[in-house]
Design an enzyme around this catalytic site. Structure first.
Site, PDB file in Angstrom:
ATOM      1  N   SER A  12       0.810  -1.230   0.000  1.00 45.95           N
ATOM      2  CA  SER A  12       0.000   0.000   0.000  1.00 45.95           C
ATOM      3  C   SER A  12       0.836   1.270   0.000  1.00 45.95           C
ATOM      4  CB  SER A  12      -0.947  -0.002   1.209  1.00 45.95           C
ATOM      5  OG  SER A  12      -0.197  -0.031   2.399  1.00 45.95           O
ATOM      6  N   GLU A  87       1.464   0.398  10.421  1.00 44.03           N
ATOM      7  CA  GLU A  87       1.700  -1.009  10.099  1.00 44.03           C
ATOM      8  C   GLU A  87       1.833  -1.881  11.348  1.00 44.03           C
ATOM      9  OE1 GLU A  87       0.930  -1.398   7.287  1.00 44.03           O
ATOM     10  OE2 GLU A  87       1.430   0.475   6.279  1.00 44.03           O
TER      11      GLU A  87
END
Ligand code: BEZ
Length: 182
Positions: A12, A87
């Site tokens: 991403s 993350e």
């Protein structure tokens, strides 16, 4: 941290950087492959119904293409802090060597989810993975949108990834079927 940092993105990060950078270059890392083997409970799925997102797996003889971003020294610390938070669902930072498409190498970092993290799902039949992606949704949006965005971004960079292509096609097919059944 007293110098610019090269950050390698293979997921991403390539379409949603969310940080400042001075340079972006196509590159790859050796001995690794991109796979939809990481469960997502905080972005593209939920605790009770995890989605699937990419991580890097060990793959001797293979390479994984992505985009390397040079983050200027002045913003390295806040950028890393923000990405570590974004993350946090199983990914850790790893030091790597990046090879640029145009030649030359540099050291840098990337995020990867190892097999020991609690959200790791691992390998499964490709149809199973595609169904899971077609059905999953999380706070960041649908899992289908994630894979289609990844597929689109890789194509834009002329990066061929058979795992992503095959899955994106299957997810499209399954989600069309699901819509027809609704
Ligand atoms: C990436 O784009 O490199 C990435 C994004 C999220 C988690 C791991 C890697």
């Amino acid at each position: 941290m007293n110098e610019d940092l090269w950050l390698f993105g293979y997921g991403s990060i390539m379409w949603k950087t969310g940080f400042s950078f001075d340079e972006a270059r196509l590159g790859f890392i050796r001995g690794r492959a991109r796979r939809f083997w990481q469960g997502s409970t905080d972005h593209r799925g939920t605790e009770s119904a995890p989605g699937r997102v990419v991580t890097l797996i060990d793959a001797p003889g293979e390479i994984c293409w992505g985009v390397a971003y040079r983050i200027p020294v002045g913003v390295v610390a806040p950028t890393i802090e923000a990405l570590d938070y974004r993350e946090k669902g199983g990914y850790t930072r790893e030091d790597i060597t990046i090879e640029f498409k145009t030649g030359g190498t540099t050291t840098g970092v990337t995020y990867h989810a190892n097999t020991a993290n609690p959200n790791f799902l691992g390998q499964a039949p490709i149809e199973h993975i595609a169904r899971q992606i077609a059905c999953s949704h999380g706070p960041s949006g649908s899992n289908k949108e994630y894979i289609l965005q990844l597929h689109h971004t890789l194509k834009q960079h002329e990066i061929v990834d058979e795992h992503v292509r095959e899955l994106a096609d299957l997810v499209d097919c399954f989600s069309n079927r699901l819509e027809r059944e609704e």
